[in-house]
Design a protein around this motif. Structure first.
Motif, PDB file in Angstrom:
ATOM      1  N   ARG A 162       0.829  -1.209   0.000  1.00 17.83           N
ATOM      2  CA  ARG A 162       0.000   0.000   0.000  1.00 17.83           C
ATOM      3  C   ARG A 162       0.864   1.261   0.000  1.00 17.83           C
ATOM      4  N   ALA A 163       2.057   1.179   0.578  1.00 20.96           N
ATOM      5  CA  ALA A 163       2.948   2.337   0.590  1.00 20.96           C
ATOM      6  C   ALA A 163       3.379   2.724  -0.822  1.00 20.96           C
ATOM      7  N   LEU A 164       3.505   1.733  -1.710  1.00 22.52           N
ATOM      8  CA  LEU A 164       3.893   2.008  -3.089  1.00 22.52           C
ATOM      9  C   LEU A 164       2.690   2.216  -4.001  1.00 22.52           C
ATOM     10  N   ALA A 165       1.494   1.851  -3.515  1.00 27.57           N
ATOM     11  CA  ALA A 165       0.266   2.050  -4.289  1.00 27.57           C
ATOM     12  C   ALA A 165      -0.800   2.609  -3.360  1.00 27.57           C
ATOM     13  N   PRO A 166      -0.627   3.857  -2.859  1.00 32.36           N
ATOM     14  CA  PRO A 166      -1.532   4.402  -1.837  1.00 32.36           C
ATOM     15  C   PRO A 166      -2.964   4.573  -2.311  1.00 32.36           C
ATOM     16  N   ALA A 167      -3.176   4.680  -3.621  1.00 31.62           N
ATOM     17  CA  ALA A 167      -4.531   4.886  -4.122  1.00 31.62           C
ATOM     18  C   ALA A 167      -5.334   3.588  -4.187  1.00 31.62           C
ATOM     19  N   ALA A 168      -4.667   2.451  -4.089  1.00 31.81           N
ATOM     20  CA  ALA A 168      -5.356   1.160  -4.183  1.00 31.81           C
ATOM     21  C   ALA A 168      -6.071   0.852  -2.872  1.00 31.81           C
ATOM     22  N   SER A 169      -7.252   0.235  -2.975  1.00 28.98           N
ATOM     23  CA  SER A 169      -7.998  -0.150  -1.775  1.00 28.98           C
ATOM     24  C   SER A 169      -7.368  -1.391  -1.149  1.00 28.98           C
ATOM     25  N   VAL A 170      -7.738  -1.650   0.100  1.00 30.33           N
ATOM     26  CA  VAL A 170      -7.219  -2.836   0.791  1.00 30.33           C
ATOM     27  C   VAL A 170      -7.609  -4.102   0.044  1.00 30.33           C
ATOM     28  N   ASN A 171      -8.846  -4.164  -0.439  1.00 33.07           N
ATOM     29  CA  ASN A 171      -9.296  -5.354  -1.163  1.00 33.07           C
ATOM     30  C   ASN A 171      -8.519  -5.542  -2.465  1.00 33.07           C
ATOM     31  N   GLU A 172      -8.212  -4.445  -3.148  1.00 29.75           N
ATOM     32  CA  GLU A 172      -7.421  -4.541  -4.379  1.00 29.75           C
ATOM     33  C   GLU A 172      -6.017  -5.060  -4.084  1.00 29.75           C
ATOM     34  N   VAL A 173      -5.421  -4.548  -3.007  1.00 29.99           N
ATOM     35  CA  VAL A 173      -4.068  -5.002  -2.641  1.00 29.99           C
ATOM     36  C   VAL A 173      -4.094  -6.472  -2.226  1.00 29.99           C
ATOM     37  N   ARG A 174      -5.114  -6.859  -1.455  1.00 31.52           N
ATOM     38  CA  ARG A 174      -5.231  -8.260  -1.053  1.00 31.52           C
ATOM     39  C   ARG A 174      -5.376  -9.175  -2.284  1.00 31.52           C
ATOM     40  N   ALA A 175      -6.163  -8.734  -3.262  1.00 27.40           N
ATOM     41  CA  ALA A 175      -6.343  -9.540  -4.482  1.00 27.40           C
ATOM     42  C   ALA A 175      -5.021  -9.678  -5.225  1.00 27.40           C
ATOM     43  N   THR A 176      -4.247  -8.596  -5.268  1.00 27.47           N
ATOM     44  CA  THR A 176      -2.931  -8.647  -5.923  1.00 27.47           C
ATOM     45  C   THR A 176      -1.996  -9.594  -5.184  1.00 27.47           C
ATOM     46  N   LEU A 177      -1.966  -9.479  -3.856  1.00 21.84           N
ATOM     47  CA  LEU A 177      -1.073 -10.327  -3.062  1.00 21.84           C
ATOM     48  C   LEU A 177      -1.453 -11.800  -3.172  1.00 21.84           C
ATOM     49  N   ALA A 178      -2.738 -12.091  -3.319  1.00 23.38           N
ATOM     50  CA  ALA A 178      -3.168 -13.484  -3.475  1.00 23.38           C
ATOM     51  C   ALA A 178      -2.545 -14.093  -4.719  1.00 23.38           C
ATOM     52  N   ARG A 179      -2.392 -13.280  -5.776  1.00 22.44           N
ATOM     53  CA  ARG A 179      -1.772 -13.788  -7.004  1.00 22.44           C
ATOM     54  C   ARG A 179      -0.290 -14.066  -6.806  1.00 22.44           C
ATOM     55  N   PHE A 180       0.292 -13.407  -5.798  1.00 22.22           N
ATOM     56  CA  PHE A 180       1.693 -13.661  -5.456  1.00 22.22           C
ATOM     57  C   PHE A 180       1.799 -14.616  -4.262  1.00 22.22           C
ATOM     58  N   LEU A 181       0.721 -15.365  -4.003  1.00 20.05           N
ATOM     59  CA  LEU A 181       0.686 -16.468  -3.030  1.00 20.05           C
ATOM     60  C   LEU A 181       0.666 -15.996  -1.576  1.00 20.05           C
ATOM     61  N   PHE A 182       0.254 -14.739  -1.336  1.00 21.33           N
ATOM     62  CA  PHE A 182       0.035 -14.268   0.031  1.00 21.33           C
ATOM     63  C   PHE A 182      -1.470 -14.168   0.246  1.00 21.33           C
ATOM     64  N   ARG A 183      -2.005 -15.053   1.087  1.00 23.48           N
ATOM     65  CA  ARG A 183      -3.453 -15.107   1.300  1.00 23.48           C
ATOM     66  C   ARG A 183      -3.765 -15.088   2.795  1.00 23.48           C
ATOM     67  N   GLY A 184      -4.988 -14.623   3.102  1.00 28.40           N
ATOM     68  CA  GLY A 184      -5.446 -14.652   4.490  1.00 28.40           C
ATOM     69  C   GLY A 184      -4.540 -13.869   5.415  1.00 28.40           C
ATOM     70  N   ALA A 185      -4.199 -14.501   6.545  1.00 24.10           N
ATOM     71  CA  ALA A 185      -3.401 -13.825   7.570  1.00 24.10           C
ATOM     72  C   ALA A 185      -1.965 -13.575   7.118  1.00 24.10           C
ATOM     73  N   ARG A 186      -1.520 -14.243   6.054  1.00 27.82           N
ATOM     74  CA  ARG A 186      -0.138 -14.078   5.591  1.00 27.82           C
ATOM     75  C   ARG A 186       0.143 -12.638   5.161  1.00 27.82           C
ATOM     76  N   VAL A 187      -0.893 -11.930   4.688  1.00 22.68           N
ATOM     77  CA  VAL A 187      -0.659 -10.564   4.221  1.00 22.68           C
ATOM     78  C   VAL A 187      -0.368  -9.625   5.390  1.00 22.68           C
ATOM     79  N   GLU A 188      -0.753 -10.020   6.602  1.00 25.06           N
ATOM     80  CA  GLU A 188      -0.527  -9.198   7.787  1.00 25.06           C
ATOM     81  C   GLU A 188       0.819  -9.497   8.446  1.00 25.06           C
ATOM     82  N   GLN A 189       1.567 -10.458   7.925  1.00 23.92           N
ATOM     83  CA  GLN A 189       2.831 -10.855   8.550  1.00 23.92           C
ATOM     84  C   GLN A 189       3.908  -9.796   8.295  1.00 23.92           C
ATOM     85  N   PRO A 190       4.670  -9.399   9.334  1.00 17.47           N
ATOM     86  CA  PRO A 190       5.755  -8.436   9.121  1.00 17.47           C
ATOM     87  C   PRO A 190       6.786  -8.977   8.134  1.00 17.47           C
TER      88      PRO A 190
END
Length: 525
Positions: free
Chosen positions: A411-439
């Protein structure tokens, strides 16, 4: 078969309690073994345990003979010399003292039978392409690749019974890699090498795959191993298809059985309602029909459950590494559009990148390849002119903030994107569910790379020029495949510094560049 290394029921955990290896049993015999596995599976930890650098929590390790170990990160020390790395400084000092006329007994004891130690050391360095590296040269003046080759020369000079190599081709240029390949191929003793380098793994005698806490051995090199896996996968997929067919058939038979039983019950109810037979007879028939229906239904339900169990078992037998699947239309650069101009040395003109070109830059270690990318990226002053949004992926992978989550970094590099949009993008890079919240600081090497790649490719504005510096270093084979998948979906211009030839072939490189210490950047079609 006699084994040179036996790992018996070994477990190991980090001081914070994180379990790395649990109850592992494996044995390595003669010849060269390629140890592979996903990032974080414990390959490097296992080598350190065998080398005696780490003590297992449980179990034992026995090694037949002396062990030589080359870690990923050599403990160099800027003030040390090449002679120190080779372990021959004391012997050389005693030898020089004797040659100077000092005949003290301790000098002869130190030298022992190593009267030709300098000649042998020089021969090993020369064999590995280090002809310009003197024995008294300080470590601070060596490139990363030269340091690795000196460490390798030290092992070959000692000639231990067992050699352990951890990602030895990292930071090596193409020429150094080829020399290392030749040295590994000619090694007559026992060797275990952790690597993602396909060229190197095609020179081993057997593959050991560390997966899910177990090691499976395969005779032959990496190509032979992959052929076996393909055959296993095809057989497993046939089992899945057969099991799926069985589930469909059992489900259909259950429906048919229920339909017939319902018809019988309705007929029995109708007969009972018309009272064509004595009441006691009708009640008994109804009871028997219900019992029969229950048994019949239970039988078909059990068959369906068994079929589903067989399907689950068959699906688990199919070994598949998760794949990155992305579509990146916003990164597209029209053919012919000028993306980058970079002045060449002397009067050679300009290096021009147009459209979605894919350019690989090579050159010897220390020639300035990383400096070139940093100049193009704007991190160093230069006359480079970049005409599209650009992103740079350095070797260090220090683009992200370790304290922030994967989600917050993107989100820091794409501040205009919504949380759901970022989550959908991360899912394509194999980060799903609670994994996206991992430091990010808690991610493994491969996970960190995927997170960094997701952040760069999701940035706004979308990067139409991507600069990559040795991107496959420290990535396991599955992560390299995932990187290739993501880059094949990228539609912008690409400049990549790499000596990983199989990786470059998969990228579809359209042009080559070379950086030399004296002549700088040169380009060819």
């Amino acid at each position: 078969m006699s084994f040179s290394i036996v790992v018996d029921h070994v477990s190991y955990a980090w001081p914070d309690g994180t379990e790395v290896i649990k109850n592992l049993d494996v044995a390595f015999g003669g010849g060269r073994t390629g140890l592979i596995g996903v990032n974080g599976s414990g390959k490097s930890t296992l080598l350190r345990i065998i080398a005696g650098e780490l003590r297992p929590r449980t179990g034992s390790v026995s090694v037949l003979g002396e062990v030589g170990y080359l870690p990923q990160d050599l403990p160099l020390g800027a003030g040390r010399t090449v002679s120190d790395l080779l372990g021959i400084t004391a012997t050389r000092a005693a030898l020089h003292a004797i040659e100077g006329g000092d005949v003290a007994e301790e000098h002869f004891t130190t030298v022992g039978d190593d009267w030709d130690v300098e000649e042998r050391a020089r021969a090993e360095l020369d064999r590995l392409g280090l002809t310009d590296v003197g024995l008294d040269r300080t470590v601070a003046t060596l490139s990363g690749g030269e340091s690795v080759m000196v460490g390798l020369a030290a092992l070959f000079l000692r000639r231990p019974d067992v050699i352990l190599l951890d990602e030895p081709t990292n930071n090596l240029d193409l020429d150094a890699r080829r020399r290392l390949y030749a040295a590994v191929s000619s090694w007559p003793g026992v060797m275990v090498v952790v690597s993602h380098d396909r060229e190197l793994l095609d020179r081993v005698d057997q593959i050991a795959d560390l997966r899910d806490g177990e090691v499976r051995g395969y005779g032959g090199n990496l190509s032979a191993y992959e052929e076996v896996l393909d055959a296993e996968r095809e057989a497993a997929e046939r089992m899945v298809r057969s099991a799926e067919g069985d589930v469909r058939r059992q489900r259909r038979e259950l429906v048919e059985a229920r339909t017939k039983l319902d018809r019988r019950v309705r007929y029995g109810d109708k007969m009972y309602a018309t009272k064509r037979e004595p009441k006691i007879v009708m009640q008994e028939r109804k009871r028997q029909a219900q019992v029969s229906a229950g048994k019949h239904r239970t039988m078909h339900e059990e068959k369906l459950e068994e079929a589903r169990d067989r399907l689950t078992e068959a699906e688990q037998a199919v070994r598949t590494d998760a794949e990155i699947r992305v579509d990146l239309p916003e990164t597209e650069v029209p053919a012919g559009r000028t993306v980058l101009t970079y002045p060449l040395p002397a009067e050679a003109g300009e290096f021009v990148v147009r459209g979605p070109e894919r350019i690989a830059v090579r050159g010897p270690n220390g020639s300035g390849k990383t400096t070139l990318l940093r100049r193009i990226a704007g991190e160093l002053e230069s006359a480079a002119r970049v005409r599209v949004p650009v992103r740079y992926l350095p070797q260090r992978l220090d683009v992200l903030d370790d304290a922030l989550s994967v989600l917050d970094n993107v989100r820091a590099l794409a501040p205009a994107a919504s949380v759901n949009e970022v989550r959908a993008t991360l899912a394509r890079f194999l980060f799903r569910g609670a994994r996206v919240e991992q430091p990010v600081g808690t991610l493994s090497g491969g996970e960190r790379f995927r997170a960094t790649l997701a952040a760069l490719l999701s940035a706004r504005p979308a990067p139409q020029l991507l600069l990559l510096d040795e991107p496959t270093n420290n990535l396991d084979l599955a992560s390299v495949r995932q990187l290739t998948q993501a880059l094949n979906a990228y539609r912008g211009a690409l400049v990549v510094v790499s000596h990983d030839e199989p990786f470059l072939r998969e990228l579809g490189i359209t042009r080559w560049g070379r950086v030399d210490r004296d002549s700088g950047l040169t380009a060819s079609d």
